[in-house]
Design a protein around this motif. Structure first.
Motif, PDB file in Angstrom:
ATOM      1  N   GLN A   6       8.306   2.810 -11.187  1.00 34.44           N
ATOM      2  CA  GLN A   6       9.346   2.649 -10.169  1.00 34.44           C
ATOM      3  C   GLN A   6       8.907   3.216  -8.992  1.00 34.44           C
ATOM      4  OE1 GLN A   6      12.564   3.953 -12.340  1.00 34.44           O
ATOM      5  NE2 GLN A   6      13.453   1.894 -12.839  1.00 34.44           N
ATOM      6  N   ASP A  65      19.658  -3.823  -9.248  1.00 35.91           N
ATOM      7  CA  ASP A  65      18.931  -3.680 -10.763  1.00 35.91           C
ATOM      8  C   ASP A  65      20.647  -3.476 -11.678  1.00 35.91           C
ATOM      9  OD1 ASP A  65      16.520  -3.468 -10.121  1.00 35.91           O
ATOM     10  OD2 ASP A  65      16.380  -1.323  -9.905  1.00 35.91           O
ATOM     11  N   GLU A 125      11.056  -7.918  -5.805  1.00 38.83           N
ATOM     12  CA  GLU A 125      12.089  -7.792  -6.880  1.00 38.83           C
ATOM     13  C   GLU A 125      13.112  -8.934  -6.534  1.00 38.83           C
ATOM     14  OE1 GLU A 125      12.229  -4.984  -8.962  1.00 38.83           O
ATOM     15  OE2 GLU A 125      10.269  -4.113  -8.209  1.00 38.83           O
TER      16      GLU A 125
END
Length: 189
Positions: free
Chosen positions: A49, A7, A126
């Motif tokens: 999340q 991230d 992701e």
């Protein structure tokens, strides 16, 4: 170009995201506000999340912590969650209160008798894409994808009625987000 990025590395890239485009289309002042004060999340996005990790079978990346308390000026206690809770620790751990953890666990248990989880076992999660649209340097991060499909998990604080979600789709420009994801996937092959 398709890649796996942490991230922190993804957010550090100097490329436009769908969120940035939405801010530009909304107003210049909103765009400049978020450029100077990046959105770091709120209770709803943090819970989202956590739910994402649960549905990706990565519950081990969620660690329960006790919330801290701060006394208000009137002498009453007020629950206060430290802003660092909304950040991944070394890219590995997402902190959650017991209540947030329980909500995510309940959603996971109600996932239609495990059929959704069985479907997701063949997906990548992701995945980041870097691509160009008409000369604009773009980035997108897909929640889940297979060779032919893209899944974008959505969590909402509003009702789950179709009419409510239809309004959210319009307001949040999810149609633009979906088109951008399709473009990224087609460009990234």
């Amino acid at each position: 170009m398709k890649m796996q990025l942490a991230d922190a590395d993804y957010y550090a890239l100097e490329r436009l995201s769908v969120s940035t485009l939405k801010n530009i289309l909304s107003s210049k002042s909103l765009y400049y506000h978020y450029k100077q004060h990046p959105f770091v999340g709120n209770d709803a996005t943090h819970l989202g999340q956590i739910v994402h990790l649960f549905f990706q079978n990565q519950q081990d990346k969620v660690q329960i912590i006790e919330p801290t308390y701060k006394v208000k000026k009137d002498g009453t206690d007020s629950k206060l969650i430290d802003k660092s809770i909304t950040k991944l620790k070394n890219g590995d751990i997402l902190y959650a209160t017991q209540s947030q953890y329980d909500i995510a666990l309940e959603l996971l248990k109600s996932a239609d008798d495990q059929r959704l989880l069985d479907l997701l076992k063949d997906y990548e999660f992701e995945t980041a894409y870097l691509f160009d649209i008409c000369g604009l340097k773009m980035k997108s991060k897909l929640d889940a994808e297979s060779k032919y499909d893209i899944i974008d998990f959505k969590t909402t604080s509003k009702g789950v009625y179709l009419s409510d979600f239809a309004a959210t789709i319009d307001k949040s420009c999810y149609d633009m987000q979906a088109a951008t994801y399709l473009f990224a996937k087609a460009d990234g092959r």
